[in-house]
Design an enzyme around this catalytic site. Structure first.
Site, PDB file in Angstrom:
ATOM      1  N   LYS A 264      -6.517  12.246   2.733  1.00 51.21           N
ATOM      2  CA  LYS A 264      -5.284  12.897   2.318  1.00 51.21           C
ATOM      3  C   LYS A 264      -4.786  12.274   1.013  1.00 51.21           C
ATOM      4  O   LYS A 264      -4.266  12.955   0.146  1.00 51.21           O
ATOM      5  CB  LYS A 264      -4.248  12.710   3.434  1.00 51.21           C
ATOM      6  CG  LYS A 264      -3.292  13.855   3.578  1.00 51.21           C
ATOM      7  CD  LYS A 264      -2.491  13.726   4.852  1.00 51.21           C
ATOM      8  CE  LYS A 264      -1.563  12.527   4.831  1.00 51.21           C
ATOM      9  NZ  LYS A 264      -0.694  12.440   6.019  1.00 51.21           N
ATOM     10  N   ARG A 265      -4.970  10.976   0.928  1.00 54.24           N
ATOM     11  CA  ARG A 265      -4.541  10.246  -0.266  1.00 54.24           C
ATOM     12  C   ARG A 265      -5.230  10.744  -1.533  1.00 54.24           C
ATOM     13  O   ARG A 265      -4.630  10.812  -2.592  1.00 54.24           O
ATOM     14  CB  ARG A 265      -4.841   8.757  -0.107  1.00 54.24           C
ATOM     15  CG  ARG A 265      -3.892   8.031   0.820  1.00 54.24           C
ATOM     16  CD  ARG A 265      -3.690   6.588   0.354  1.00 54.24           C
ATOM     17  NE  ARG A 265      -2.432   6.011   0.809  1.00 54.24           N
ATOM     18  CZ  ARG A 265      -1.256   6.282   0.287  1.00 54.24           C
ATOM     19  NH1 ARG A 265      -1.162   7.154  -0.722  1.00 54.24           N
ATOM     20  NH2 ARG A 265      -0.171   5.727   0.740  1.00 54.24           N
TER      21      ARG A 265
END
Length: 510
Positions: A264-265
């Site tokens: 997600k980062r």
RNA sequence: GCCGCGUUCGUCUAAGGGCUAGGACACCACCCUUUCACGGUGGUGAUACGGGUUCGAAUCCCGUACGCGGUACCA
């Protein structure tokens, strides 16, 4: 008598569905549809502490947007329900106890502190993460080391405990993977995984085997991160239901980000979505952008994902869902992980925008326009506009920049490109052009252009010199489709009106 | 550390013993276009390394390196 093909996808409702997850569903779905089998979605929510409310709905909404509808699921029901593991809780314990009876598992009473102590005691530079395995189980508090009556007492008094698999000491577990071929593991190096947790919930290892059996799953496709625990599942199958009934495994390659497994980062860091749709974490309130909201078509999203890890051996890259179903083969799925490339993803979207008729995404664009405060009255006109500008649009949001001037006259006209060469002759030319427009009978780009050139020559102006000014008057800048196409769509009145309005505004230029 | 799985242009990939290793994205150039695109043509650019096997290896075998995954009462 061949078992009917029944595949499943089992997401855990702990957050949004990332690219790898959607691709796993996709491959499961393609395979099931191709084989005429059924595709079911089961929810793995055995970890109550990590359960995120709303995540399950989000998963189904994602599948719906992608067009990957399950035949059976906790949302739609079916013959093999319930499809939520938390609702199946009661059935797992008996399987675990069955294993204990056969000597393939045991009760373990070690507390979290005792486990920590064991790990701390055994931890060295060479062994940074000591396992609960055959080398240490003899020193722990479990039904293998404790006297029988003590175990019975502990159980009777409701002492918290787990059930662990008893890994054989010197066996090689082999199994066939549809993508990787023969894979083997030495059981003495695999730990005694927990099968049933202290809260009575099964771990993934037990649940996946029991549920796959009960739901008569014929093929199990999952991410490569599961490969190391596959020997546990194979052993469980052998001991519980017999290896003959075991589904065929396929471990899908990972989708990688710029460095390592896509996270997600990465999305936030590099500016691309990693989820299919916007996901709002109910706890933190943090929103992770989705491909849908970024302006992707589901057709493109699916196509891009399918190609990221598979191809049919030809040079074809653009596939519809139906084409994918027809052409997909699990054996041709790649072994190595693929790094996600957002540029390529955008290219797929561009291709699909070009290929699909405007009716295929009209509603999505309409919604985008509403958000900008523009309401569309005439659907036919709207579609014509979309078809005219689609070549220039990569994301759905591009339609706004490329076509808003079809619905409202430009507010500010950027005159810098023509300023230097503007003169009275041109003013006169445009006045006569706008007047002549009204008398034109054949309202097509070709005849408009003919009229334009004719008039220019009569005024001794090169048509090229007034073409850019005309564009500026109609759309406000150096962009858009061919001018005469624009004028044709705009209509006589509007075209003439925009020319006159622009002329008025340009009065004091020169 | 240990175990497992991988490794072809920058990226996604084709070629599963045999033509100058093909295509796509991105990038560059030219053409088309008196806007911006689309489109067209061409270009730069890869078999990780070392050994074998073979008449012949990107392809089969072994080793090394590198990458990734796993090593939880998470999935």
């Amino acid at each position: 008598m061949a078992k009917q093909v029944r595949v499943r996808f089992a997401p855990s409702p702990t957050g949004g569905l990332h690219l790898g997850g959607v691709r796993t569903v996709l491959y499961n779905y393609l395979f099931a549809k191709q084989q005429g089998g059924s595709f079911i979605v089961r929810i793995e929510d055995t970890d109550q502490s990590r359960f995120v409310p709303g995540a399950e709905e989000y998963i189904f909404d994602t599948l719906e947007w992608c067009g990957l509808q399950p035949d059976e699921s906790s949302r739609h029901g079916g013959a093999y329900g319930p499809y939520r593991q938390s609702e199946r809780k009661e059935s797992y314990r008996s399987y675990a106890e069955q294993l204990i009876q056969k000597g393939f598992a045991y009760y373990a009473f070690d507390t979290a502190e005792e486990l920590d102590a064991m790990r701390n005691r055994l931890r060295t530079a060479e062994n940074p993460s000591p396992q609960y395995d055959h080398t240490v189980r003899g020193q722990m508090r479990n039904s293998l080391t404790l006297p029988e009556n003590e175990v019975a007492d502990l159980l009777a008094s409701g002492t918290p405990h787990v059930i662990r698999i008893k890994m054989p000491e010197d066996e090689t577990v082999r199994f066939h993977d549809l993508i990787r071929g023969e894979v083997s593991f030495d059981t003495s190096l695999v730990d005694d995984k927990v099968l049933l947790k202290a809260d009575g919930m099964p771990t993934y290892h037990l649940a996946v085997v029991v549920d796959d059996h009960l739901m008569e799953i014929s093929h199990a496709f999952r991410g490569e991160e599961w490969l190391p625990s596959a020997p546990v599942h194979v052993l469980l199958w052998r001991q519980l239901f017999g290896e003959e009934a075991m589904p065929q495994w396929a471990h899908l390659p990972l989708i990688l980000g710029p460095n390592g497994k896509l996270s997600k980062r990465d999305g936030a860091k590099y500016g691309f979505p990693v989820f299919a749709m916007n996901w709002k974490d109910p706890k933190s309130g943090e929103v992770t952008e989705g491909f849908r909201e970024r302006g992707f078509l589901p057709e493109a999203f699916i196509n891009m994902l399918a190609i990221l890890g598979w191809n049919d051996g030809t040079e074809q890259e653009v596939f519809s869902l139906d084409a994918l179903i027809a052409k997909f083969s699990i054996e041709k799925v790649h072994k190595g992980g693929a790094k996600f490339d957002f540029d390529k993803a955008k290219w797929f979207n561009h291709e699909w925008i070009k290929r699909l008729p405007a009716s295929g995404y009209r509603d999505s664009v309409h919604q985008l326009f509403s958000q900008q405060g523009l309401e569309i009255q005439d659907q036919t006109y709207f579609e014509k506009v979309l078809d005219l500008v689609k070549d220039r649009c990569t994301l759905l949001g591009d339609f706004w920049d490329q076509s808003q001037f079809f619905f409202k006259a430009p507010k500010n006209i950027d005159l810098t490109p023509i300023k230097a060469k503007w003169n009275e002759d041109k003013v006169a030319f445009f006045h006569s052009f706008s007047k002549a427009l009204r008398s034109i009978s054949d309202w097509t780009p070709a005849s408009l252009e003919q009229l334009f050139k004719q008039l220019a020559e009569q005024s001794a102006i090169k048509p090229g010199e007034v073409q850019l000014p005309l564009r500026l008057m109609l759309v406000g800048g150096k962009f858009g489709p061919p001018v005469f196409d624009i004028a044709t769509l705009l209509g006589k009145e509007e075209t003439a009106a925009r020319i006159e309005a622009a002329l008025e505004e340009m009065k004091d230029m020169r």
